[in-house]
Design an enzyme around this catalytic site. Structure first.
Site, PDB file in Angstrom:
ATOM      1  N   LYS A 160       0.667  -1.278   0.092  1.00 37.57           N
ATOM      2  CA  LYS A 160       0.136  -0.044   0.098  1.00 37.57           C
ATOM      3  C   LYS A 160       0.925   1.503   0.119  1.00 37.57           C
ATOM      4  O   LYS A 160       1.981   0.963   0.202  1.00 37.57           O
ATOM      5  CB  LYS A 160      -1.119  -0.092   1.260  1.00 37.57           C
ATOM      6  CG  LYS A 160      -0.171   0.223   2.445  1.00 37.57           C
ATOM      7  CD  LYS A 160      -1.346   0.443   3.738  1.00 37.57           C
ATOM      8  CE  LYS A 160      -1.889   1.932   3.591  1.00 37.57           C
ATOM      9  NZ  LYS A 160      -1.042   2.827   4.713  1.00 37.57           N
ATOM     10  N   HIS A 190      -1.403  -5.356   5.908  1.00 40.28           N
ATOM     11  CA  HIS A 190      -0.608  -5.878   6.695  1.00 40.28           C
ATOM     12  C   HIS A 190      -1.587  -6.179   8.069  1.00 40.28           C
ATOM     13  O   HIS A 190      -1.470  -7.169   8.705  1.00 40.28           O
ATOM     14  CB  HIS A 190       0.589  -5.317   7.166  1.00 40.28           C
ATOM     15  CG  HIS A 190       0.424  -3.905   7.979  1.00 40.28           C
ATOM     16  ND1 HIS A 190      -0.120  -3.003   7.564  1.00 40.28           N
ATOM     17  CD2 HIS A 190       0.595  -3.917   9.480  1.00 40.28           C
ATOM     18  CE1 HIS A 190      -0.046  -1.998   8.691  1.00 40.28           C
ATOM     19  NE2 HIS A 190       0.130  -2.630   9.683  1.00 40.28           N
ATOM     20  N   LYS A 194      -2.358  -9.842  11.074  1.00 40.00           N
ATOM     21  CA  LYS A 194      -2.305 -10.061  12.585  1.00 40.00           C
ATOM     22  C   LYS A 194      -3.326 -11.080  13.006  1.00 40.00           C
ATOM     23  O   LYS A 194      -4.269 -11.276  12.559  1.00 40.00           O
ATOM     24  CB  LYS A 194      -3.036  -8.434  13.119  1.00 40.00           C
ATOM     25  CG  LYS A 194      -2.033  -7.315  12.640  1.00 40.00           C
ATOM     26  CD  LYS A 194      -2.788  -6.089  13.146  1.00 40.00           C
ATOM     27  CE  LYS A 194      -2.148  -4.695  12.814  1.00 40.00           C
ATOM     28  NZ  LYS A 194      -0.711  -4.523  13.244  1.00 40.00           N
ATOM     29  N   GLU A 228      -3.857   5.394  17.531  1.00 46.39           N
ATOM     30  CA  GLU A 228      -2.283   5.284  17.656  1.00 46.39           C
ATOM     31  C   GLU A 228      -1.832   6.488  18.681  1.00 46.39           C
ATOM     32  O   GLU A 228      -2.333   7.640  18.370  1.00 46.39           O
ATOM     33  CB  GLU A 228      -1.829   5.399  16.115  1.00 46.39           C
ATOM     34  CG  GLU A 228      -2.292   4.438  15.183  1.00 46.39           C
ATOM     35  CD  GLU A 228      -1.294   4.576  13.881  1.00 46.39           C
ATOM     36  OE1 GLU A 228      -0.389   3.871  13.688  1.00 46.39           O
ATOM     37  OE2 GLU A 228      -2.054   5.218  12.987  1.00 46.39           O
ATOM     38  N   ASP A 247      -4.799   6.964   4.180  1.00 43.59           N
ATOM     39  CA  ASP A 247      -3.952   6.017   5.053  1.00 43.59           C
ATOM     40  C   ASP A 247      -4.433   4.774   5.648  1.00 43.59           C
ATOM     41  O   ASP A 247      -3.794   3.827   5.395  1.00 43.59           O
ATOM     42  CB  ASP A 247      -3.059   7.069   5.998  1.00 43.59           C
ATOM     43  CG  ASP A 247      -2.041   6.217   6.511  1.00 43.59           C
ATOM     44  OD1 ASP A 247      -1.324   5.474   5.529  1.00 43.59           O
ATOM     45  OD2 ASP A 247      -1.585   6.377   7.798  1.00 43.59           O
ATOM     46  N   HIS A 252      -7.057  -1.083   5.796  1.00 45.33           N
ATOM     47  CA  HIS A 252      -7.235  -1.390   7.311  1.00 45.33           C
ATOM     48  C   HIS A 252      -8.636  -1.481   7.754  1.00 45.33           C
ATOM     49  O   HIS A 252      -8.793  -2.544   8.253  1.00 45.33           O
ATOM     50  CB  HIS A 252      -6.226  -0.729   7.871  1.00 45.33           C
ATOM     51  CG  HIS A 252      -4.824  -0.586   7.512  1.00 45.33           C
ATOM     52  ND1 HIS A 252      -4.297  -1.554   6.837  1.00 45.33           N
ATOM     53  CD2 HIS A 252      -3.884   0.138   7.593  1.00 45.33           C
ATOM     54  CE1 HIS A 252      -3.015  -1.244   6.456  1.00 45.33           C
ATOM     55  NE2 HIS A 252      -2.806  -0.161   6.982  1.00 45.33           N
ATOM     56  N   LYS A 352      -4.047   9.675  14.825  1.00 47.84           N
ATOM     57  CA  LYS A 352      -2.509   9.693  15.366  1.00 47.84           C
ATOM     58  C   LYS A 352      -2.345  10.665  16.608  1.00 47.84           C
ATOM     59  O   LYS A 352      -3.285  11.304  16.735  1.00 47.84           O
ATOM     60  CB  LYS A 352      -1.586  10.334  14.030  1.00 47.84           C
ATOM     61  CG  LYS A 352      -1.643   9.574  12.976  1.00 47.84           C
ATOM     62  CD  LYS A 352      -0.188   8.965  12.539  1.00 47.84           C
ATOM     63  CE  LYS A 352      -0.392   8.322  11.452  1.00 47.84           C
ATOM     64  NZ  LYS A 352       0.100   6.804  11.266  1.00 47.84           N
TER      65      LYS A 352
HETATM   66  C1  BG6 Z   1       0.183   1.800   8.026  1.00 46.33           C
HETATM   67  C2  BG6 Z   1       0.213   3.250   7.905  1.00 46.33           C
HETATM   68  O1  BG6 Z   1      -0.480   1.332   6.804  1.00 46.33           O
HETATM   69  O2  BG6 Z   1      -0.061   1.218   9.233  1.00 46.33           O
HETATM   70  C3  BG6 Z   1       0.750   4.031   9.256  1.00 46.33           C
HETATM   71  O3  BG6 Z   1       0.497   3.940   6.786  1.00 46.33           O
HETATM   72  C4  BG6 Z   1      -0.099   3.311  10.265  1.00 46.33           C
HETATM   73  O4  BG6 Z   1       0.306   5.462   9.142  1.00 46.33           O
HETATM   74  C5  BG6 Z   1       0.279   1.848  10.328  1.00 46.33           C
HETATM   75  O5  BG6 Z   1       0.829   3.811  11.439  1.00 46.33           O
HETATM   76  C6  BG6 Z   1      -0.387   1.147  11.594  1.00 46.33           C
HETATM   77  O6  BG6 Z   1      -0.162  -0.209  11.606  1.00 46.33           O
HETATM   78  P1  BG6 Z   1       0.216  -1.064  12.976  1.00 46.33           P
HETATM   79  O7  BG6 Z   1       0.467  -2.486  12.501  1.00 46.33           O
HETATM   80  O8  BG6 Z   1       1.324  -0.481  13.535  1.00 46.33           O
HETATM   81  O9  BG6 Z   1      -1.000  -0.717  13.722  1.00 46.33           O
END
Ligand code: BG6
Length: 502
Positions: A160, A190, A194, A228, A247, A252, A352
């Site tokens: 991505k 990704h 998980k 986050e 993003d 996700h 964030k």
């Molecule tokens: C990424 C985003 O795809 O996923 C990031 O670009 C984000 O901005 C991240 O922080 C979050 O992934 P994880 O696995 O840390 O929750």
């Protein structure tokens, strides 16, 4: 994973091996796969990038980083030492190919190196900036490196962001599909690697107790949160053009929503699972820009404090426009227009610099009738909530009422909780292990099809259009859980956002 067989021998060609993704996630994931005995003896890594370097320097840099990660507390590599025997097994198989991604001639040299690797199978991993995705695919195709004849496989993982809006995602799909078959393309998200996300299907379909309640008759609303604590950090140049909606949402958050809302597939066959997930994405209502404006709130963090650490305002971050209107928080109300979910709002939010790291799906059930508890004050009984906790502490909990001991009938909310860590020994994992293994064995279940990424973008486009036309990004101080306006979305139905990280 313990009982699985090692994946077939293959050359994994990583474009962008000098980048952050390869160093932080791919190399550690390969190391973990190697520790689990899941890589065949004939496995090789061929790293491609434009920086100067050679086999020795790439092995050293990746190894140093791995050791640093393994010794740092709280890293996903887990605590402990690197098993040097395992690392040297892997390091011996890594080589470096210096090349410009646009340089046609570099691809015939690459082809020779693949031939010399002793296996015909190749996995091309695009861990580059997105502008190179089709550049690399087209050159690999021209050099004949994507042909799958003689029983060999040639697969490609596309990272991505897959496009920056619907049109660019379609264009990228078109260009990739001009080079290879859909079955060769693995569009990665990704989040789907998980452990708890994969467990959603087992929770839902491997137990008799949940599924009968999993519909509009019993569920009031669903909240999906990906909060986050990290801010924009060093990613200002990328993030300021992108924002929280692009993003995190079409990929996700919608991946979580699809796992939560899908119908039971007929089997765990990859196409059966992908078809059901895809149907959910198709059923998410496409709003008009006016509806999208009403059903969204965006925020941007100002200076504040996250878990005791002072955080500068987003606008003061490196490579961010000091007048930027890019959102670092977004909350949306979505609807899934199908028989099971009609009328059930799905609230999703991500941001964030929030108060805690917390990714969860919370399912709020309809309240029980108050007939027996009419004397209790309004609000004394809360609806039951089932929480699928995805990170950081993976688990599942159910909030319900118990009678407070004593002569009076007083209700008290309590929770029944299951934490993965209490039952299963944790293994260090980045989330990429499963996904890489799946590509090596040719299992596309957890990857997005062309139409899935396009449907994801189709859902978020009205929000982008509505915001272009006007409206404001609302401020929240770093360490708060989004702007106060986010509550506005849930007004009216006796609902509120769940506290983050509790
Ligand atoms: C990424 C985003 O795809 O996923 C990031 O670009 C984000 O901005 C991240 O922080 C979050 O992934 P994880 O696995 O840390 O929750």
């Amino acid at each position: 994973m313990g009982r699985l067989a090692p994946a077939p021998a293959c050359v994994m060609v990583i474009f962008g091996i000098r980048g952050d993704l390869a160093k932080r996630l791919l190399a550690p994931a390969l190391y973990n796969l190697c520790s689990a005995g899941l890589l065949a003896d004939g496995f090789k890594v061929l790293g491609v990038d434009h920086n100067e370097g050679d086999d020795v320097s790439i092995r050293k840099d990746l190894g140093d980083f791995l050791r640093e990660q393994a010794s740092s507390k709280g890293s996903e590599m887990g605590k402990g030492e690197v098993d040097e025997r395992c690392w040297s097994w892997l390091a011996d198989r890594i080589s470096y190919h210096q090349a410009e991604f646009e340089d046609d001639a570099a691809y015939s040299a690459l082809g020779k190196k693949i031939e010399a690797a002793g296996t015909e199978n190749a996995l091309f991993y695009l861990a580059t900036a997105p502008r190179f995705f089709s550049v690399v695919a087209e050159r690999l195709c021209k050099a004949g490196l994507l042909k799958e004849d003689d029983g060999r496989f040639r697969r490609m993982v596309v990272e991505k962001p897959f496009g920056e809006d619907l049109d660019s995602a379609k264009e990228l799909n078109r260009r990739l599909l001009a080079c290879m078959a859909e079955t060769q393309i693995y569009r990665i998200d990704h989040f789907l690697g998980k452990e708890t996300v994969r467990n959603i299907m087992v929770t839902r379909f491997g137990n008799g107790v949940f599924e009968p309640l999993w519909n509009r008759m019993h569920i009031d609303s669903v909240q999906i949160t990906a909060a986050e604590t990290v801010g924009v950090e060093e990613r200002g140049a990328f993030y300021d053009k992108t924002g929280a909606l692009r993003d995190m949402t079409p990929n996700h958050l919608l991946a979580l929503l699809a796992m939560m809302a899908m119908e039971p597939p007929n089997s765990f066959d990859p196409e059966a699972v992908r078809a059901e997930k895809g149907r959910v994405l198709e059923a998410i209502r496409r709003y008009s820009p006016e509806e999208a404006a009403e059903r969204s709130v965006r925020g941007q963090y100002t200076a504040g404090n996250v878990q005791g650490k002072a955080v500068a305002a987003y606008r003061d971050s490196p490579n961010v426009d000091p007048k930027s209107d890019t959102e670092t928080f977004v909350a949306l109300e979505l609807e899934v227009d199908n028989w099971r979910w009609a009328g059930v709002p799905f609230y999703v939010r991500t941001g964030k610099s929030m108060s805690a790291r917390d990714t969860e799906i919370a399912i709020q059930f309809k309240a029980a009738p108050r007939t027996l508890f009419q004397d209790l004050p309004e609000g004394a009984s809360k609806p039951n909530v089932l929480v699928l906790q995805i990170q950081p502490d993976e688990g599942l909990s159910l909030c319900f009422h118990a009678k407070q001991p004593g002569p009076d009938v007083e209700l008290r909310e309590v929770a029944m909780a299951f934490r993965y860590a209490d039952v299963f020994p944790s293994k260090p994992a980045t989330g990429y292990e499963t996904l890489i293994y799946d590509v090596l064995i040719g299992d596309p279940t957890l990857f997005n099809r062309a139409q899935d990424v396009e449907n994801g973008w189709a859902v978020v486009m009205p929000f982008l259009e509505a915001w272009k036309a006007g409206g404001k990004v609302e401020p929240y101080a770093a360490g708060e859980d989004g702007p106060a306006g986010a509550e506005r979305l849930l007004d009216g139905g006796g609902r509120a956002w769940r506290p983050v990280g509790k």
